[in-house]
Scaffold this motif. Structure first.
Motif, PDB file in Angstrom:
ATOM      1  N   LEU A 172       0.859  -1.185   0.000  1.00 15.82           N
ATOM      2  CA  LEU A 172       0.000   0.000   0.000  1.00 15.82           C
ATOM      3  C   LEU A 172       0.893   1.232   0.000  1.00 15.82           C
ATOM      4  CD1 LEU A 172      -2.694   1.573   0.350  1.00 15.82           C
ATOM      5  CD2 LEU A 172      -2.414   1.259   2.827  1.00 15.82           C
ATOM      6  N   VAL A 173       0.763   2.060  -1.021  1.00 15.37           N
ATOM      7  CA  VAL A 173       1.514   3.310  -1.112  1.00 15.37           C
ATOM      8  C   VAL A 173       0.570   4.442  -0.750  1.00 15.37           C
ATOM      9  CG1 VAL A 173       2.885   4.838  -2.564  1.00 15.37           C
ATOM     10  CG2 VAL A 173       2.993   2.361  -2.914  1.00 15.37           C
ATOM     11  N   ILE A 174       0.921   5.203   0.284  1.00 16.09           N
ATOM     12  CA  ILE A 174       0.066   6.275   0.802  1.00 16.09           C
ATOM     13  C   ILE A 174       0.640   7.604   0.342  1.00 16.09           C
ATOM     14  CG2 ILE A 174      -0.926   7.308   2.870  1.00 16.09           C
ATOM     15  CD1 ILE A 174      -0.296   4.582   4.277  1.00 16.09           C
ATOM     16  N   GLY A 175      -0.005   8.215  -0.626  1.00 21.80           N
ATOM     17  CA  GLY A 175       0.471   9.482  -1.175  1.00 21.80           C
ATOM     18  C   GLY A 175       0.860   9.324  -2.626  1.00 21.80           C
ATOM     19  N   GLY A 177       2.345  11.674  -4.759  1.00 24.32           N
ATOM     20  CA  GLY A 177       3.292  12.635  -5.315  1.00 24.32           C
ATOM     21  C   GLY A 177       4.418  11.910  -6.042  1.00 24.32           C
ATOM     22  N   ILE A 178       5.534  12.601  -6.237  1.00 27.81           N
ATOM     23  CA  ILE A 178       6.626  11.994  -6.997  1.00 27.81           C
ATOM     24  C   ILE A 178       7.193  10.764  -6.275  1.00 27.81           C
ATOM     25  CG2 ILE A 178       8.311  13.611  -6.005  1.00 27.81           C
ATOM     26  CD1 ILE A 178       9.892  13.364  -8.628  1.00 27.81           C
ATOM     27  N   ALA A 179       7.288  10.821  -4.940  1.00 31.52           N
ATOM     28  CA  ALA A 179       7.811   9.673  -4.199  1.00 31.52           C
ATOM     29  C   ALA A 179       6.850   8.498  -4.281  1.00 31.52           C
ATOM     30  CB  ALA A 179       8.057  10.060  -2.738  1.00 31.52           C
ATOM     31  N   GLY A 180       5.547   8.744  -4.092  1.00 30.76           N
ATOM     32  CA  GLY A 180       4.567   7.679  -4.151  1.00 30.76           C
ATOM     33  C   GLY A 180       4.439   7.068  -5.531  1.00 30.76           C
ATOM     34  N   LEU A 181       4.434   7.916  -6.558  1.00 32.35           N
ATOM     35  CA  LEU A 181       4.339   7.405  -7.928  1.00 32.35           C
ATOM     36  C   LEU A 181       5.564   6.583  -8.291  1.00 32.35           C
ATOM     37  CD1 LEU A 181       2.881  10.551  -9.751  1.00 32.35           C
ATOM     38  CD2 LEU A 181       1.728   8.359  -9.398  1.00 32.35           C
ATOM     39  N   THR A 182       6.741   7.053  -7.887  1.00 32.80           N
ATOM     40  CA  THR A 182       7.969   6.311  -8.195  1.00 32.80           C
ATOM     41  C   THR A 182       7.982   4.966  -7.486  1.00 32.80           C
ATOM     42  OG1 THR A 182       9.162   8.416  -8.442  1.00 32.80           O
ATOM     43  CG2 THR A 182      10.486   6.432  -8.135  1.00 32.80           C
ATOM     44  N   ALA A 183       7.535   4.945  -6.216  1.00 29.98           N
ATOM     45  CA  ALA A 183       7.472   3.683  -5.468  1.00 29.98           C
ATOM     46  C   ALA A 183       6.475   2.726  -6.100  1.00 29.98           C
ATOM     47  CB  ALA A 183       7.097   3.964  -4.015  1.00 29.98           C
ATOM     48  N   VAL A 194      -0.214  -3.840  -5.935  1.00 26.94           N
ATOM     49  CA  VAL A 194      -0.004  -2.505  -5.374  1.00 26.94           C
ATOM     50  C   VAL A 194      -1.324  -1.752  -5.323  1.00 26.94           C
ATOM     51  CG1 VAL A 194       1.204  -0.298  -5.642  1.00 26.94           C
ATOM     52  CG2 VAL A 194       2.339  -2.428  -6.313  1.00 26.94           C
ATOM     53  N   ILE A 195      -1.537  -1.048  -4.235  1.00 28.36           N
ATOM     54  CA  ILE A 195      -2.622  -0.066  -4.137  1.00 28.36           C
ATOM     55  C   ILE A 195      -1.971   1.292  -3.883  1.00 28.36           C
ATOM     56  CG2 ILE A 195      -4.591   0.743  -2.781  1.00 28.36           C
ATOM     57  CD1 ILE A 195      -5.298  -2.130  -2.196  1.00 28.36           C
ATOM     58  N   LEU A 196      -2.325   2.263  -4.720  1.00 28.02           N
ATOM     59  CA  LEU A 196      -1.828   3.633  -4.573  1.00 28.02           C
ATOM     60  C   LEU A 196      -3.000   4.525  -4.184  1.00 28.02           C
ATOM     61  CD1 LEU A 196       0.323   5.875  -4.858  1.00 28.02           C
ATOM     62  CD2 LEU A 196      -0.227   5.975  -7.301  1.00 28.02           C
ATOM     63  N   ALA A 197      -2.962   5.086  -2.976  1.00 25.16           N
ATOM     64  CA  ALA A 197      -4.061   5.903  -2.462  1.00 25.16           C
ATOM     65  C   ALA A 197      -3.604   7.339  -2.252  1.00 25.16           C
ATOM     66  CB  ALA A 197      -4.579   5.329  -1.141  1.00 25.16           C
ATOM     67  N   ASP A 198      -4.447   8.285  -2.666  1.00 22.83           N
ATOM     68  CA  ASP A 198      -4.166   9.703  -2.460  1.00 22.83           C
ATOM     69  C   ASP A 198      -5.496  10.416  -2.245  1.00 22.83           C
ATOM     70  OD1 ASP A 198      -1.654  11.790  -3.181  1.00 22.83           O
ATOM     71  OD2 ASP A 198      -3.661  12.654  -3.302  1.00 22.83           O
ATOM     72  N   GLU A 199      -5.531  11.370  -1.305  1.00 20.90           N
ATOM     73  CA  GLU A 199      -6.801  12.031  -0.992  1.00 20.90           C
ATOM     74  C   GLU A 199      -7.198  13.065  -2.025  1.00 20.90           C
ATOM     75  OE1 GLU A 199      -6.557  13.966   2.763  1.00 20.90           O
ATOM     76  OE2 GLU A 199      -4.656  14.917   2.313  1.00 20.90           O
ATOM     77  N   ASP A 200      -6.291  13.470  -2.893  1.00 20.94           N
ATOM     78  CA  ASP A 200      -6.598  14.441  -3.942  1.00 20.94           C
ATOM     79  C   ASP A 200      -7.304  13.729  -5.098  1.00 20.94           C
ATOM     80  OD1 ASP A 200      -6.674  16.729  -5.473  1.00 20.94           O
ATOM     81  OD2 ASP A 200      -4.580  17.248  -5.141  1.00 20.94           O
ATOM     82  N   PHE A 201      -7.935  14.528  -5.972  1.00 16.50           N
ATOM     83  CA  PHE A 201      -8.569  13.928  -7.144  1.00 16.50           C
ATOM     84  C   PHE A 201      -7.615  13.867  -8.328  1.00 16.50           C
ATOM     85  CE2 PHE A 201      -9.717  18.409  -6.912  1.00 16.50           C
ATOM     86  CZ  PHE A 201      -9.476  18.891  -8.190  1.00 16.50           C
ATOM     87  N   HIS A 202      -6.442  14.463  -8.186  1.00 13.70           N
ATOM     88  CA  HIS A 202      -5.362  14.340  -9.165  1.00 13.70           C
ATOM     89  C   HIS A 202      -4.139  13.768  -8.472  1.00 13.70           C
ATOM     90  CE1 HIS A 202      -6.732  16.012 -12.921  1.00 13.70           C
ATOM     91  NE2 HIS A 202      -7.119  17.145 -12.369  1.00 13.70           N
ATOM     92  N   PHE A 203      -3.495  12.801  -9.093  1.00 12.11           N
ATOM     93  CA  PHE A 203      -2.202  12.356  -8.599  1.00 12.11           C
ATOM     94  C   PHE A 203      -1.134  13.374  -9.021  1.00 12.11           C
ATOM     95  CE2 PHE A 203      -4.523   8.299  -8.840  1.00 12.11           C
ATOM     96  CZ  PHE A 203      -4.280   7.807  -7.573  1.00 12.11           C
ATOM     97  N   GLY A 204      -0.051  13.416  -8.259  1.00  9.67           N
ATOM     98  CA  GLY A 204       1.041  14.320  -8.601  1.00  9.67           C
ATOM     99  C   GLY A 204       1.567  15.126  -7.429  1.00  9.67           C
ATOM    100  N   GLY A 205       0.721  15.365  -6.417  1.00 13.16           N
ATOM    101  CA  GLY A 205       1.193  16.083  -5.236  1.00 13.16           C
ATOM    102  C   GLY A 205       1.791  17.430  -5.569  1.00 13.16           C
ATOM    103  N   GLN A 206       2.952  17.717  -4.996  1.00 10.44           N
ATOM    104  CA  GLN A 206       3.587  19.020  -5.177  1.00 10.44           C
ATOM    105  C   GLN A 206       4.106  19.238  -6.595  1.00 10.44           C
ATOM    106  OE1 GLN A 206       3.860  21.730  -3.128  1.00 10.44           O
ATOM    107  NE2 GLN A 206       2.388  20.614  -1.876  1.00 10.44           N
TER     108      GLN A 206
END
Length: 439
Positions: A172-175, A177-183, A194-206
């Motif tokens: 489970l990848v929490i977040g 952003g660039i670190a979460g997407l790379t992981a 893999v499950i990639l979860a992010d609270e935003d409606f767009h991935f990408g973070g900062q």
């Protein structure tokens, strides 16, 4: 008549206009906006009142840490109080209202508390409203509750349906952003579930909040390529609009997925939200960091916000948070904000840096004013900032003050299972301690 503060760029869909109302006034935005970005695009900065003294409050952040822009969204049975405008994804027909004021937002009757603040100290009501005791339940308490309350729940039964579910995964990848997407990419390419979860409606973070390139691609192009690759993997599950709120025994994580909060009522599906229990063999916390504000007198006026927020509204949403922006910083993030705003055509009145000198100062655009060893001692303006005063006595005119006091890791989940953070003098912030949750 509000000004149009839209600028070039951003990742909003300008071919998909959306209409919404705030306190009965009609405004417009675009698909990809939040309520906060759409309000700022219409030059609306006053969005609420403070809890006790009812001082004017404006949008301070662009994310989940927002303390001021708490709105009531919807009407009737669909009414939801205390929703953060910075996290509310705009949809056509959205109805929003400000909270915690009596009378119009701009002329709150309870603002008299601010003028009376010298005699309304902390806990004054406990000392003042004690006699006669018979007045408390029928007179004092109702008045205090009405004056101090925030949003109100609807008394109509909620028509929405909710569900719960279970998922199992290797990682489970929490977040996102660039670190979460790379992981997630590395694990997905290795064949892991893999499950990639992010609270935003767009991935990408900062990455969405800054100009720049990765592997000779713009940030948005790199994010789009990463999401396209992950979406093509059958063993990878992408969960946007999903908040991981708890770490429990045996690798169980609580996740709230918001399925239809971003849709009009007539377009929503069978379930509004799902509460997932995710059983993960391992997890990676990639939730980034939160920018810190800077303390100075009257630092709470509308138009004063975090530098990272001003940068994100410009880069991600194509919104200028002011026509003459001043930046106050003690780190290089403020310098990066000034560079990005200037590249997008936003006028930067000055950069005030509390440091005497920094290598990053050489990167500022030619002609941009830099004030080193700077300190703000006060601000002007009532319903929106109009100027600032420096320790030197100089007065600057500005309609947006973007501040950056450094960054603190978002380590809340590491504190579950009795984990204790530890202080790091190098970054002046708490970091995860040794006793983080297993896995």
């Amino acid at each position: 008549m509000s000004r149009d503060m839209r600028i070039k760029g951003g990742i909003i869909d300008r071919s998909s206009p959306l209409g919404f109302t705030f306190n009965g006034h009609h405004y417009h935005g675009f698909s990809g906006d939040t309520l906060a970005s759409a309000l700022l695009a219409n030059d609306v900065h006053l969005v609420g009142r403070s809890f006790k003294y009812h001082r004017p409050r404006g949008i301070m952040t662009a994310g989940p840490e927002e303390p001021n822009a708490l709105m009531t969204l919807g009407e009737g049975a669909d009414q939801d109080p205390n929703m953060r405008a910075t996290m509310a994804e705009l949809f056509d027909g959205m109805v929003s209202r400000s909270q915690n004021h009596i009378g119009p937002l701009g002329f709150d009757v309870m603002a008299i508390n601010d003028w009376l603040s010298p005699v309304l100290g902390a806990g004054f009501y406990y000392k003042t409203f004690m006699w006669p005791s018979a007045f408390w339940e029928k007179f004092y308490e109702p008045i205090i509750r009405k004056a101090a309350g925030l949003g109100a729940l609807s008394t109509i039964e909620d028509p929405s349906q909710y569900d719960k579910g279970y998922r199992h995964t290797d990682l489970l990848v929490i977040g996102g952003g660039i670190a979460g997407l790379t992981a997630a990419l590395a694990a997905g390419r290795a064949g892991l579930d893999v499950i990639l979860a992010d609270e935003d409606f767009h991935f990408g973070g900062q990455l969405l909040a800054a100009q720049g390139q990765i592997d000779d691609q713009s940030h948005q192009d790199w994010v789009n390529a990463a999401i396209a690759e992950l979406s093509a993997m059958d063993h990878v599950t992408l969960m946007p609009r999903s908040t991981v709120f708890g770490v429990y025994d045996h690798g169980i994580y609580g996740v709230l997925e918001r399925l239809t909060d971003h849709l009009p009522a007539d377009q929503s599906g069978p379930y509004r939200q799902v509460m997932w229990k995710i059983m993960a063999k391992q997890s990676i916390l990639a939730s980034g960091a939160l920018e810190r504000p800077v303390a100075f007198a009257d630092n709470d006026r509308p138009g004063i916000m975090l530098a990272g927020a001003a940068r994100e509204y410009a880069s991600r949403y194509g919104v200028a948070t002011g026509s003459r922006v001043t930046i106050m910083t003690n780190n290089d993030s403020g310098i990066d904000t000034a560079i990005d705003l200037d590249s997008l055509g936003i006028s930067v009145a000055a950069v005030i840096d509390s440091r005497a000198a920094a290598d990053s100062h050489a990167r500022l655009p030619k002609g941009m004013r830099l004030i080193t060893n700077g300190q703000i001692t006060g601000t002007r303006g009532r319903k929106r900032i109009s100027g600032i005063t420096l320790a030197s006595g100089e007065k600057l005119t500005t309609d947006c003050l973007a501040v950056s006091g450094g960054w603190s890791p978002t380590l809340h989940l590491t504190c579950h299972h009795r984990g204790r953070p530890q202080w790091d003098d190098q970054i002046i912030a708490f970091t995860p301690g040794a006793d983080i949750p297993p896995g």
